[in-house]
Design a protein around this motif. Structure first.
Motif, PDB file in Angstrom:
ATOM      1  N   HIS A   1       0.804  -1.232   0.000  1.00 13.67           N
ATOM      2  CA  HIS A   1       0.000   0.000   0.000  1.00 13.67           C
ATOM      3  C   HIS A   1       0.828   1.268   0.000  1.00 13.67           C
ATOM      4  O   HIS A   1       1.429   1.632   1.016  1.00 13.67           O
ATOM      5  CB  HIS A   1      -0.973   0.040   1.175  1.00 13.67           C
ATOM      6  CG  HIS A   1      -1.971   1.153   1.028  1.00 13.67           C
ATOM      7  ND1 HIS A   1      -3.087   1.049   0.241  1.00 13.67           N
ATOM      8  CD2 HIS A   1      -1.984   2.421   1.517  1.00 13.67           C
ATOM      9  CE1 HIS A   1      -3.762   2.181   0.266  1.00 13.67           C
ATOM     10  NE2 HIS A   1      -3.115   3.041   1.029  1.00 13.67           N
TER      11      HIS A   1
ATOM     12  N   HIS B   1      -3.550  -2.763   4.001  1.00 15.20           N
ATOM     13  CA  HIS B   1      -2.832  -2.037   5.060  1.00 15.20           C
ATOM     14  C   HIS B   1      -3.704  -1.986   6.306  1.00 15.20           C
ATOM     15  O   HIS B   1      -4.476  -1.060   6.508  1.00 15.20           O
ATOM     16  CB  HIS B   1      -2.393  -0.646   4.605  1.00 15.20           C
ATOM     17  CG  HIS B   1      -3.476   0.251   4.084  1.00 15.20           C
ATOM     18  ND1 HIS B   1      -4.325  -0.096   3.061  1.00 15.20           N
ATOM     19  CD2 HIS B   1      -3.838   1.514   4.450  1.00 15.20           C
ATOM     20  CE1 HIS B   1      -5.164   0.903   2.828  1.00 15.20           C
ATOM     21  NE2 HIS B   1      -4.899   1.890   3.654  1.00 15.20           N
TER      22      HIS B   1
ATOM     23  N   ASP C   1       1.935   2.042   3.803  1.00 13.17           N
ATOM     24  CA  ASP C   1       1.136   3.282   3.855  1.00 13.17           C
ATOM     25  C   ASP C   1       2.011   4.479   4.243  1.00 13.17           C
ATOM     26  O   ASP C   1       1.503   5.486   4.745  1.00 13.17           O
ATOM     27  CB  ASP C   1      -0.022   3.108   4.858  1.00 13.17           C
ATOM     28  CG  ASP C   1      -1.153   4.112   4.632  1.00 13.17           C
ATOM     29  OD1 ASP C   1      -1.221   4.716   3.542  1.00 13.17           O
ATOM     30  OD2 ASP C   1      -1.961   4.303   5.550  1.00 13.17           O
TER      31      ASP C   1
ATOM     32  N   HIS D   1     -13.267   4.144   1.943  1.00 14.73           N
ATOM     33  CA  HIS D   1     -12.089   4.716   2.614  1.00 14.73           C
ATOM     34  C   HIS D   1     -12.586   5.250   3.954  1.00 14.73           C
ATOM     35  O   HIS D   1     -13.296   4.540   4.659  1.00 14.73           O
ATOM     36  CB  HIS D   1     -11.452   5.802   1.717  1.00 14.73           C
ATOM     37  CG  HIS D   1     -10.155   6.318   2.227  1.00 14.73           C
ATOM     38  ND1 HIS D   1      -9.849   7.665   2.266  1.00 14.73           N
ATOM     39  CD2 HIS D   1      -9.068   5.681   2.720  1.00 14.73           C
ATOM     40  CE1 HIS D   1      -8.624   7.818   2.759  1.00 14.73           C
ATOM     41  NE2 HIS D   1      -8.132   6.649   3.050  1.00 14.73           N
TER      42      HIS D   1
ATOM     43  N   HIS E   1     -10.277  -0.675   5.609  1.00  8.75           N
ATOM     44  CA  HIS E   1     -11.146   0.496   5.764  1.00  8.75           C
ATOM     45  C   HIS E   1     -12.634   0.166   5.822  1.00  8.75           C
ATOM     46  O   HIS E   1     -13.437   1.053   6.137  1.00  8.75           O
ATOM     47  CB  HIS E   1     -10.938   1.556   4.664  1.00  8.75           C
ATOM     48  CG  HIS E   1      -9.698   2.360   4.838  1.00  8.75           C
ATOM     49  ND1 HIS E   1      -9.487   3.177   5.913  1.00  8.75           N
ATOM     50  CD2 HIS E   1      -8.580   2.470   4.065  1.00  8.75           C
ATOM     51  CE1 HIS E   1      -8.288   3.767   5.796  1.00  8.75           C
ATOM     52  NE2 HIS E   1      -7.721   3.345   4.700  1.00  8.75           N
TER      53      HIS E   1
ATOM     54  N   GLU F   1      -8.489   2.992  -3.869  1.00  5.05           N
ATOM     55  CA  GLU F   1      -8.791   3.068  -2.425  1.00  5.05           C
ATOM     56  C   GLU F   1     -10.051   3.920  -2.246  1.00  5.05           C
ATOM     57  O   GLU F   1     -10.015   5.144  -2.324  1.00  5.05           O
ATOM     58  CB  GLU F   1      -7.614   3.661  -1.655  1.00  5.05           C
ATOM     59  CG  GLU F   1      -7.875   3.649  -0.139  1.00  5.05           C
ATOM     60  CD  GLU F   1      -6.656   3.987   0.689  1.00  5.05           C
ATOM     61  OE1 GLU F   1      -5.752   4.663   0.184  1.00  5.05           O
ATOM     62  OE2 GLU F   1      -6.634   3.568   1.869  1.00  5.05           O
TER      63      GLU F   1
ATOM     64  N   ARG G   1     -10.676   0.725  13.073  1.00  4.00           N
ATOM     65  CA  ARG G   1      -9.927   0.715  11.811  1.00  4.00           C
ATOM     66  C   ARG G   1      -9.052  -0.547  11.699  1.00  4.00           C
ATOM     67  O   ARG G   1      -8.633  -0.941  10.617  1.00  4.00           O
ATOM     68  CB  ARG G   1      -9.086   1.995  11.750  1.00  4.00           C
ATOM     69  CG  ARG G   1      -7.881   2.026  10.818  1.00  4.00           C
ATOM     70  CD  ARG G   1      -8.269   2.326   9.392  1.00  4.00           C
ATOM     71  NE  ARG G   1      -7.109   2.460   8.548  1.00  4.00           N
ATOM     72  CZ  ARG G   1      -6.424   1.452   8.030  1.00  4.00           C
ATOM     73  NH1 ARG G   1      -6.771   0.205   8.290  1.00  4.00           N
ATOM     74  NH2 ARG G   1      -5.385   1.660   7.249  1.00  4.00           N
TER      75      ARG G   1
HETATM   76 ZN   LIG Z   1      -5.767   3.812   3.759  1.00  2.00          ZN
END
Ligand SMILES: [Zn+2]
Length: 373
Positions: free
Chosen positions: A7, A235, A315, A176, A214, A150, A246
């Motif tokens: 990611h 991620h 990320d 997201h 997400h 994403e 999350r």
């Molecule tokens: Zn993200």
């Protein structure tokens, strides 16, 4: 060792933060030294030269553009058409990087193996890999990227998904942050509705990978129930170690392992250690090091009983820089320290290889051969 990063938001950084990612990281930081519009100004950790230095020869790179209704306070575009146009601008940047020999789009088994051959030639030769197309020059090896979307809000209609597939899109995360058209994301709640179900059906038809990162819990469970194709979490870290919706719960991790998914562990500080307060906590005050990433990796391996379902999805350019990464990460090249840390945690060489790149490459090889778990 080759590292697969599942990611990165490369185009977002180029097109929204105005970063020329072909430049050395010091030059990018220097040019931003007087800017204050974003928290990570002057502290970015990702650029293409540093990816090469760290052996990150393959990554999943995103298109990302949110649509927001008037009631949604998050930043975003005011219509899906604007969001679509923005993702097309991001694609245009990827294409210009391909034309410059900096990136190469990986879309199938053939291009995947070409990229693996290029980087294994580099490892065996002990010299910087050269582009196959640029023999005789000193141009560095192109970095392979798999295009992922994403948040799917920018897909105005399902016809746009087909167009995106033709452009090389190979994975989609339906949501997201916040409420979405096709699913509900981080900090939102609820299921996926008719449009979400239609999207998943169409994704299956094209063999697209579903990225569950997400998705809020309700959308997660509804989505994985309906979708019969391959899924990954590009991620995501462990809720058991850092409580937040999350993060993936142990039940979600178990479920994903059962579907032969791979989970990419992220290096965003607040996902690694509990009680992180953005803008207040620092990597030093939290004593945050790459060792904490290894804890999340290890937690997933303990649940799985093997090292076949976890990798990296750093990320590292997701809207934050050094102020929000482990203190032993100056740039993305420091991902290359992880194999040694895994060894110190008792992992054998073969398991380390799987975590660094093997698991995601096996996943893609199977997904693109039409294998179903
Ligand atoms: Zn993200």
């Amino acid at each position: 060792m080759l590292i697969f990063d599942a990611h990165l938001d490369l185009a977002m950084n180029a097109m929204e933060s105005n970063r020329d990612l072909t430049q050395p990281f010091r030059a990018i930081r220097q040019r931003e030294s007087l800017l204050t519009d974003k928290p990570d100004r002057g502290r970015g950790t990702v650029c293409l030269p540093e990816m090469r230095r760290g052996g990150i020869g393959l990554c999943v790179a995103t298109q990302i553009a949110r649509f927001v209704k008037p009631s949604n306070p998050l930043p975003g575009w005011h219509s899906p058409a604007q969001a679509w146009a923005h993702t097309q601008g991001q694609l245009a940047w990827y294409r210009s990087m391909e034309a410059a020999g900096e990136l190469v789009q990986v879309v199938d088994l053939k291009t995947l193996h070409q990229q693996l051959d290029l980087w294994s030639a580099q490892a065996q030769g002990g010299v910087q890999a050269k582009n196959a197309s640029s023999s005789g020059t000193d141009r560095p090896a192109a970095i392979g990227y798999i295009l992922s979307l994403e948040g799917a809000d920018s897909l105005i209609t399902l016809r746009h998904l087909e167009l995106a597939y033709q452009q090389g899109l190979r994975a989609v995360g339906p949501a997201h942050y916040g409420p979405g058209i096709y699913a509900q994301g981080t900090d939102a709640s609820g299921g996926i509705g008719t449009r979400g179900r239609e999207l998943l059906k169409e994704m299956e038809r094209f063999g697209l990978i579903l990225d569950v990162t997400h998705l809020c819990d309700e959308s997660f469970w509804e989505t994985v129930d309906i979708f019969h194709g391959r899924l990954w979490a590009s991620h995501s870290n462990c809720r058991a170690l850092v409580p937040h919706h999350r993060q993936l719960s142990d039940d979600q991790i178990k479920y994903l392992i059962g579907r032969d998914a791979v989970i990419g562990c992220a290096l965003d500080a607040w996902m690694l250690v509990p009680n992180w307060i953005r803008g207040q906590t620092t990597p030093i005050s939290a004593n945050l090091c790459l060792a904490q990433v290894v804890e999340h990796i290890d937690h997933i391996c303990q649940i799985a009983g093997d090292a076949r379902h976890v990798g990296l999805g750093s990320d590292l350019d997701g809207g934050f820089g050094r102020e929000q990464t482990p203190q032993d990460v100056d740039t993305i090249a420091d991902l290359a320290r992880l194999p040694e840390l895994l060894k110190g945690r008792g992992y054998g060489q073969e398991d380390i290889r799987q975590i660094a790149h093997g698991n995601f490459i096996r996943f893609l090889s199977e997904a693109w051969s039409g294998c179903r778990p």
